[in-house]
Design an enzyme around this catalytic site. Structure first.
Site, PDB file in Angstrom:
ATOM      1  NE  ARG A 262      -9.507   8.348  -2.992  1.00 42.35           N
ATOM      2  CZ  ARG A 262     -10.693   8.788  -2.653  1.00 42.35           C
ATOM      3  NH1 ARG A 262     -11.254   9.747  -3.356  1.00 42.35           N
ATOM      4  NH2 ARG A 262     -11.335   8.262  -1.641  1.00 42.35           N
TER       5      ARG A 262
ATOM      6  CE1 TYR B 211     -12.941  -7.085   1.297  1.00 43.71           C
ATOM      7  CE2 TYR B 211     -11.243  -8.634   0.639  1.00 43.71           C
ATOM      8  CZ  TYR B 211     -11.656  -7.544   1.396  1.00 43.71           C
ATOM      9  OH  TYR B 211     -10.781  -6.937   2.249  1.00 43.71           O
TER      10      TYR B 211
ATOM     11  CG  ASP C 295      -8.950  -2.520  -4.231  1.00 46.44           C
ATOM     12  OD1 ASP C 295      -8.399  -1.895  -3.309  1.00 46.44           O
ATOM     13  OD2 ASP C 295      -9.734  -3.466  -4.046  1.00 46.44           O
TER      14      ASP C 295
ATOM     15  NE  ARG D 260      -4.225  -1.679   0.381  1.00 44.51           N
ATOM     16  CZ  ARG D 260      -5.358  -1.428   1.021  1.00 44.51           C
ATOM     17  NH1 ARG D 260      -5.565  -0.258   1.578  1.00 44.51           N
ATOM     18  NH2 ARG D 260      -6.307  -2.333   1.054  1.00 44.51           N
TER      19      ARG D 260
ATOM     20  NE  ARG E 210      -6.851   5.726   2.575  1.00 43.47           N
ATOM     21  CZ  ARG E 210      -7.657   4.830   3.126  1.00 43.47           C
ATOM     22  NH1 ARG E 210      -8.888   5.155   3.422  1.00 43.47           N
ATOM     23  NH2 ARG E 210      -7.221   3.616   3.384  1.00 43.47           N
TER      24      ARG E 210
HETATM   25  O1  CP3 Z   1       0.003  -1.340  -2.555  1.00 42.59           O
HETATM   26  C1  CP3 Z   1      -0.260  -0.393  -3.320  1.00 42.59           C
HETATM   27  O2  CP3 Z   1       0.191   0.758  -3.180  1.00 42.59           O
HETATM   28  C2  CP3 Z   1      -1.098  -0.679  -4.530  1.00 42.59           C
HETATM   29  C3  CP3 Z   1      -2.489  -0.415  -4.404  1.00 42.59           C
HETATM   30  C4  CP3 Z   1      -3.410  -1.343  -3.648  1.00 42.59           C
HETATM   31  C5  CP3 Z   1      -4.636  -0.883  -3.100  1.00 42.59           C
HETATM   32  N1  CP3 Z   1      -5.320  -1.955  -2.604  1.00 42.59           N
HETATM   33  C6  CP3 Z   1      -5.090   0.514  -3.122  1.00 42.59           C
HETATM   34  C7  CP3 Z   1      -6.211   0.940  -2.263  1.00 42.59           C
HETATM   35  C8  CP3 Z   1      -3.333  -2.708  -3.394  1.00 42.59           C
HETATM   36  C9  CP3 Z   1      -2.221  -3.681  -3.700  1.00 42.59           C
HETATM   37  C10 CP3 Z   1      -4.565  -3.078  -2.745  1.00 42.59           C
HETATM   38  C11 CP3 Z   1      -4.886  -4.474  -2.369  1.00 42.59           C
HETATM   39  C12 CP3 Z   1      -6.075  -4.725  -1.558  1.00 42.59           C
HETATM   40  N2  CP3 Z   1      -7.291  -4.137  -1.648  1.00 42.59           N
HETATM   41  C13 CP3 Z   1      -6.161  -5.743  -0.586  1.00 42.59           C
HETATM   42  C14 CP3 Z   1      -5.075  -6.717  -0.225  1.00 42.59           C
HETATM   43  C15 CP3 Z   1      -4.036  -6.087   0.604  1.00 42.59           C
HETATM   44  C16 CP3 Z   1      -4.459  -5.729   1.974  1.00 42.59           C
HETATM   45  O3  CP3 Z   1      -4.305  -4.564   2.323  1.00 42.59           O
HETATM   46  O4  CP3 Z   1      -4.939  -6.607   2.690  1.00 42.59           O
HETATM   47  C17 CP3 Z   1      -7.456  -5.717  -0.042  1.00 42.59           C
HETATM   48  C18 CP3 Z   1      -7.995  -6.616   1.041  1.00 42.59           C
HETATM   49  C19 CP3 Z   1      -8.175  -4.698  -0.743  1.00 42.59           C
HETATM   50  C20 CP3 Z   1      -9.596  -4.330  -0.563  1.00 42.59           C
HETATM   51  C21 CP3 Z   1      -9.750  -2.939  -0.135  1.00 42.59           C
HETATM   52  N3  CP3 Z   1      -9.487  -1.837  -0.932  1.00 42.59           N
HETATM   53  C22 CP3 Z   1     -10.220  -2.463   1.103  1.00 42.59           C
HETATM   54  C23 CP3 Z   1     -10.616  -3.357   2.262  1.00 42.59           C
HETATM   55  C24 CP3 Z   1     -10.231  -1.080   1.035  1.00 42.59           C
HETATM   56  C25 CP3 Z   1     -10.765  -0.137   2.071  1.00 42.59           C
HETATM   57  C26 CP3 Z   1      -9.883  -0.027   3.225  1.00 42.59           C
HETATM   58  C27 CP3 Z   1      -9.038   1.179   3.102  1.00 42.59           C
HETATM   59  O5  CP3 Z   1      -7.811   1.077   3.258  1.00 42.59           O
HETATM   60  O6  CP3 Z   1      -9.644   2.246   2.876  1.00 42.59           O
HETATM   61  C28 CP3 Z   1      -9.734  -0.698  -0.236  1.00 42.59           C
HETATM   62  C29 CP3 Z   1      -9.543   0.681  -0.725  1.00 42.59           C
HETATM   63  C30 CP3 Z   1      -8.183   1.047  -1.208  1.00 42.59           C
HETATM   64  N4  CP3 Z   1      -7.361   0.256  -1.971  1.00 42.59           N
HETATM   65  C31 CP3 Z   1      -7.539   2.300  -0.995  1.00 42.59           C
HETATM   66  C32 CP3 Z   1      -6.292   2.237  -1.658  1.00 42.59           C
HETATM   67  C33 CP3 Z   1      -5.263   3.321  -1.770  1.00 42.59           C
HETATM   68  C34 CP3 Z   1      -8.126   3.492  -0.247  1.00 42.59           C
HETATM   69  C35 CP3 Z   1      -9.048   4.194  -1.186  1.00 42.59           C
HETATM   70  C36 CP3 Z   1      -9.078   5.673  -1.004  1.00 42.59           C
HETATM   71  O7  CP3 Z   1      -8.248   6.364  -1.587  1.00 42.59           O
HETATM   72  O8  CP3 Z   1      -9.992   6.138  -0.308  1.00 42.59           O
END
Ligand code: CP3
Length: 375
Positions: free
Chosen positions: A36, A149, A72, A23, A27
């Site tokens: 964003r 999911y 994502d 990640r 943010r």
């Molecule tokens: O790693 C990186 O920088 C690449 C981008 C990336 C995102 N999600 C961006 C994201 C990657 C590799 C993921 C994978 C992901 N997404 C996983 C597996 C890794 C982990 O963290 O367990 C999972 C379970 C998800 C599902 C997901 N996406 C959730 C549960 C959420 C909400 C929780 C949160 O952190 O807000 C997201 C949203 C998400 N994915 C954001 C980002 C940057 C936040 C969105 C925003 O900008 O508001």
């Protein structure tokens, strides 16, 4: 190009320990927040130029040794036919949840060039823009984590709906997992074809399964994905290459990283998955994990994301501790044990990366130069 990350994945000798952060685009970076404010998260994922821009932000800001595509794990799920929405604070919502044969039948196995071409386009832009800098990691959710999911309709606490389907309707669960697995294989193959130089499978939730359920209901599908991406090279016949050497791949295949959240109870099974690198969360000492995984794989991890809220000196100590514990690994890529938290001070992340680079470069030997063949 800085290929330290790829070398560590393959267990080749490196002059310092490479580091990237799960990640790492997100943010906690002001640059990310600025973009964003103008577009919502899904639009960001689906606009290749913007996705490429935020992928590169942490490369500029942190000096990490690899980039990970900004996207994502739920993007291909939407392409399979489910409605996907993201809510501030509440996270993702998928509807309607998968619950019966009809809902599995409605799902399609994706054709990436058609339904997620924006991902492939982002990868192509990134390869051009990163060409002299760092390798690009593509990724997908692993089958079980994607299934949770889809069955729960979002994040869950006890994963009851998922486990109920596994226990009460194993046939239905199997048919869902088959479709997800085929989708992941096509998705990752397309990412590699577009230019991804390594891929990570995120099995964030597999640690909620008991070891026997993991072995029966999650691991076999992970193996299918890895095997499809990476079929073993047949042994040469006695007497040498016999003219067949030209048929062997000329460039090494992209390494596969398999990350499991809460992996400690599952390592003996995880060991058999066939990945080049195993991602380790912070709930286990990484030397314990290395001992249990053996010397056929590299490891990635495993600083607690909350450790970045410690004073700088304490962060250094914890980095050093992990580096000391990984000296016996075939290869080590430094990372957090899970994604960086949105509240994290950027200065701490920058300091951590610097600390990994400095402290590991001082060690005499990082990783063994041996090249051990895949089983
Ligand atoms: O790693 C990186 O920088 C690449 C981008 C990336 C995102 N999600 C961006 C994201 C990657 C590799 C993921 C994978 C992901 N997404 C996983 C597996 C890794 C982990 O963290 O367990 C999972 C379970 C998800 C599902 C997901 N996406 C959730 C549960 C959420 C909400 C929780 C949160 O952190 O807000 C997201 C949203 C998400 N994915 C954001 C980002 C940057 C936040 C969105 C925003 O900008 O508001």
């Amino acid at each position: 190009m800085n290929d330290t990350f790829l070398k560590a994945c393959r267990g080749e000798k490196v002059s310092y320990t490479p580091v990237w952060i799960m990640r790492q685009a997100g943010r906690y970076l002001k640059q990310y927040q600025k973009i964003r404010k103008k577009v919502d998260f899904l639009t960001l994922c689906k606009t290749p130029e913007l996705a490429a821009e935020v992928t590169i932000q942490p490369i500029d800001a942190l000096n990490v040794d690899a980039a990970i595509l900004f996207s994502d794990i739920l993007i291909p799920v939407e392409a399979m036919g489910m409605k996907l929405r993201f809510f501030e604070k509440k996270g993702p919502l998928l509807s309607p949840p998968i619950s019966d044969e009809a809902s599995v039948k409605r799902l399609s196995v994706i054709e990436p060039e058609e339904s997620v071409s924006f991902v492939l386009e982002a990868i192509k832009i990134l390869r051009r823009e990163l060409s002299k800098r760092v390798p690009l990691i593509g990724f997908s959710g692993a089958p079980f984590t994607m299934a949770t999911y889809m069955i729960e309709g979002g994040t869950s606490k006890n994963f009851l709906k998922t486990k109920r389907m596994i226990f009460q309707s194993p046939g239905l669960y199997g048919s869902l997992m088959d479709k997800i697995t085929m989708t992941i294989v096509k998705y990752l193959k397309a990412q590699i074809k577009a230019g991804a130089q390594a891929v990570q499978l995120f099995d964030t939730w597999a640690g909620v399964l008991s070891p026997q359920d993991y072995k029966n209901y999650a691991l076999p599908y992970v193996k299918k994905v890895i095997y499809a991406l990476n079929p073993p090279i047949p042994p040469l016949s006695k007497g040498g290459e016999g003219g067949f050497s030209d048929l062997r791949p000329q460039t090494p295949k992209p390494p596969i990283i398999y990350f499991v959240g809460q992996c400690a109870g599952l390592l003996e099974d995880i060991k058999t998955c066939g990945a080049d690198v195993i991602g380790i969360d912070w709930r286990i000492n990484i030397d314990d994990a290395i001992r249990r995984l053996g010397n056929n794989v590299s490891v990635q991890g495993n600083l607690d994301p909350c450790a970045l809220f410690l004073p700088a000196k304490e962060i250094d100590k914890r980095v050093k501790d992990i580096l000391d514990r990984t000296l016996s690994a075939r290869g080590h890529i430094f990372n957090l044990g899970h994604g960086v938290l949105p509240e994290t001070p950027v200065e701490s992340v920058v300091a951590m990366v610097e600390s990994v680079h400095n402290l590991s470069a001082k060690s005499e030997v990082r990783n063994t130069p041996r090249r051990i063949n895949r089983k």
